[in-house]
Each structure stands twice: as C-alpha cells, then as structure tokens.
Design a protein around this motif. Structure first.
Motif, short mmCIF file in Angstrom:
data_model
loop_
_atom_site.label_atom_id
_atom_site.label_comp_id
_atom_site.label_asym_id
_atom_site.label_seq_id
_atom_site.Cartn_x
_atom_site.Cartn_y
_atom_site.Cartn_z
N THR A 182 31.43 22.72 50.97
CA THR A 182 30.53 22.30 49.90
C THR A 182 29.06 22.55 50.24
O THR A 182 28.20 22.45 49.37
CB THR A 182 30.70 20.79 49.60
OG1 THR A 182 30.48 20.05 50.81
CG2 THR A 182 32.11 20.51 49.09
N ASN A 183 28.79 22.87 51.51
CA ASN A 183 27.42 23.17 51.92
C ASN A 183 27.47 24.00 53.20
O ASN A 183 28.55 24.44 53.61
CB ASN A 183 26.58 21.90 52.09
CG ASN A 183 27.22 20.89 53.04
OD1 ASN A 183 27.92 21.25 53.97
ND2 ASN A 183 26.97 19.61 52.80
N ASN A 184 26.33 24.19 53.82
CA ASN A 184 26.26 24.97 55.06
C ASN A 184 25.11 24.45 55.90
O ASN A 184 24.36 23.59 55.48
CB ASN A 184 26.09 26.46 54.73
CG ASN A 184 26.65 27.37 55.81
OD1 ASN A 184 27.07 26.91 56.87
ND2 ASN A 184 26.68 28.66 55.54
N GLY A 185 25.01 24.98 57.10
CA GLY A 185 23.90 24.60 57.97
C GLY A 185 24.08 23.31 58.71
O GLY A 185 23.10 22.65 59.08
N GLY A 186 25.33 22.95 59.00
CA GLY A 186 25.58 21.71 59.72
C GLY A 186 25.05 21.74 61.15
O GLY A 186 24.47 20.77 61.62
N PHE A 187 25.22 22.85 61.84
CA PHE A 187 24.75 22.95 63.23
C PHE A 187 23.24 22.75 63.33
O PHE A 187 22.78 21.89 64.11
CB PHE A 187 25.15 24.30 63.83
CG PHE A 187 26.59 24.37 64.27
CD1 PHE A 187 27.12 23.49 65.21
CD2 PHE A 187 27.43 25.36 63.76
CE1 PHE A 187 28.44 23.56 65.62
CE2 PHE A 187 28.75 25.44 64.16
CZ PHE A 187 29.26 24.55 65.09
#
Length: 352
Positions: free
Chosen positions: A244-249
């Motif tokens: 549902t999204n990105n850029g967790g790291f």
C-alpha cells in the motif's frame, strides 16, 4: 464475469489499472506463469517428483485448472483471530465440513486450514480437493499477546492426512522471527522430502514499523525483502499482503537501501509496487499470491477484483481470500471467489 463487469467494479480506477504500462521492471524480465508452469519453471529445480506432482495437483484443480493461476480458500482465522470473532458473522463455519464445501462450491484450487479442520474431514475430502495444512499459528490466549508463530503439529502429520502442501507464517521483524525462520526452513525441507509443496505467509510484525502516523507493514520495500527471505528458505509459493506504500526502510531508519529501489525498480503505482514483490521472488520463478484482506461488507467484491487485477498485471499468480468469502452466506462467498477467478480467466488482462 464479463470484462465489462470488471471495468464497472474497478470504477474510476479501471483505466489507471487496466491500461498501465510498467516502466520500472519490464514484463520481459518476469518469468510469467502459465499452463506449463511446472515444466517451465520447476522442472530444473531440486524438487523431487512427488513434490512436482503435488504442485501440479494445486495448479491442475478447480476453475483455474491449468491456467498457471491459483485461487485458494484460507480459513485459519479461528486461531489467528479467535473463532468467535471470525465465525460470528456466519456460524456455519464452526463446522469444518462447511469450510471445505465452500472451497468445493467455489471451485478453488485448494483449501488451506488448520490440522484440526482438515483432519476432521480428511477421509471424505482429501481426494476431492488439494489440502494445504497451515502448520503454525499465533494463538491469542497468551496475555499479553506477542508476535510469535508456534508449530501446532508436524510435517508428518500433514502428510498423513493427505495434504498436497503445507503452509506456514513467519512474522518478519518480530523478536521471534529468527527462530521462526529456522523452524520453517527445516519444516519446508522435510515437506519436500515427503513430496509436499510449501507456501509461506511472509508477514511483518513490529510496532516500530509504524512511523509518524504511517503504517509500513505493507510497504513494498519491507514486504519485498520478506518475500526474498521466504524464497531463500525454499517456499514454493509466497503469500503476501498487497503493498500500500513504499519507503519503509528510510522512514524507519534501518536496513540497507539504494535510491534505485524507489525510482527505478518501483513507482507509486500499485501495480509497480506489487511488481517489486514479484521480482523479489526470483523474478516470478516463485509465484506470488496476495491476500484478500478483511471483510468490509459491501465493498468486498470491488476490493477483491482490484487486488486480483493488480496481482495479475504485476506478475503474480493468484489470490488467497478467506474472510471476504466465509463471513458471508455461502452463495455470496462463492460469488465473490468466482469474481476473483474471472480476473485470472480474462485473457484481456495481461502483464503490465
């Protein structure tokens, strides 16, 4: 379901999803599924002949038989979410036979459930539809609850009740995840020795994965890495939540990243986010099935079709939908599963 009905259910997102051309990882790089998936993608692996036979059983059963796609009914929520909470909307599913009947009525490739559910009706149904025994669970009576999956039985027990495959969950990111990785890797190796397929629920669980009001448990970068660890321990099929999204790291501030993960290998388009999960499964060699998610009532049908379209166009191989189906009258549950299957049967919906 006619193609026009799929368009209608997608609503104002139909053009956005059905006509998207992925410019991140081109479709020519993906190993697509298809009727010859076993011969093309598995024949050169180390899987023995009985395992290949059981994988073919999964791909060769039901309404999607021999298409390369999978429609699986999973009902392990009696343990994972408590039986009362799961079956209160439709108490007939306290009876395990109705779980199997729903999978048969909906013409699924397989039914996935607990040792107890499948063992209680194994002699009547194990030869009629492939069984996937979910081996470990996070029970909710330990208080305070922790993110810990523990085995509820053995691989040999699953084999004895006629399972075509075993399933397991790892809570990546949790304190117990390393122990779970070892347990599941050993279980998968033994399952392959006995000739069963393996399906891994690659879920994330860590309160720190929520940052500044954003939940990254379904971020493409985090789930993609979970998938990559899952195929490393020889899962034959990966089950994952739709990203549902990105850029967790970078948001959480851990792990190792490269700018290309976000501006070359993915984009903000849902199909590209899902494709990032696919490429982490060895460019599609290990098939990705996405989960259907919780039941929300009237929007379930549209949500299920949306997820199926994204998964298929990204390069995935199917959907595993439970609560959206069994928390309804059986007739409505069958209708919803058939709607999902219609997406995979529609030859006009292709790789993006």
């Amino acid at each position: 379901m006619a193609h026009s009905t799929i368009i209608q259910l997608l609503g104002n997102q139909s053009d956005y999803l059905l006509n998207h051309v992925s410019k991140t990882v081109e479709k020519s790089m993906i190993h697509p599924t298809g009727p010859d998936v076993i011969e093309r993608l598995w024949i050169d692996s180390d899987r023995n002949i009985p395992t290949l036979n059981n994988l073919q059983r999964l791909f060769g059963h039901g309404r999607l038989a021999n298409t390369g796609y999978l429609s699986i009914l999973p009902v392990d929520q009696g343990i994972e979410h408590t039986a009362g909470a799961s079956f209160a909307p439709n108490p007939i599913y306290f009876d395990p036979e109705n779980i199997v009947k729903l999978a048969l009525e909906a013409d699924c490739n397989a039914v996935a459930s607990t040792f107890g559910v499948l063992a209680s009706v194994a002699r009547k149904y194990a030869h009629k539809i492939p069984f996937v025994v979910k081996m470990n669970h996070n029970e909710l009576l330990t208080y305070p609850n922790s993110y810990n999956q523990i085995p509820f039985g053995t691989v040999k027990e699953a084999w004895n009740l006629g399972a075509a495959a075993i399933g397991a969950t790892i809570y990546f990111g949790s304190e117990e995840s390393r122990r779970q990785i070892v347990e599941v890797a050993e279980a998968f190796e033994y399952a392959h020795e006995l000739g069963m397929g393996t399906i891994l629920w690659c879920y994330l669980r860590n309160n720190a994965f929520k940052k500044d009001g954003v939940d990254y448990h379904s971020a493409a970068d985090l789930t993609g890495q979970a998938d990559h660890i899952g195929v490393t321990i020889k899962a034959d099929i990966i089950k994952q939540k739709l990203p549902t999204n990105n850029g967790g790291f970078p948001a959480i501030g851990f792990g190792k990243t490269n700018p290309g993960m976000y501006d070359q290998l993915s984009s903000q388009h849902p199909i590209d986010l899902c494709r990032y999960q696919v490429i982490n499964g060895y460019m599609g060699r290990i098939g990705l099935i996405n989960s259907g998610g919780e039941s929300r009532g009237e929007s379930d049908l549209a949500e299920a079709v949306y997820t199926a379209v994204v998964n298929k166009r990204a390069g995935g191989i199917g959907l595993i939908a439970g609560r959206k189906a069994f928390q309804k009258p059986m007739k409505d549950g069958v209708e919803l599963i058939h709607a999902i299957q219609d997406v995979y049967l529609d030859k006009g919906i292709t790789l993006a």
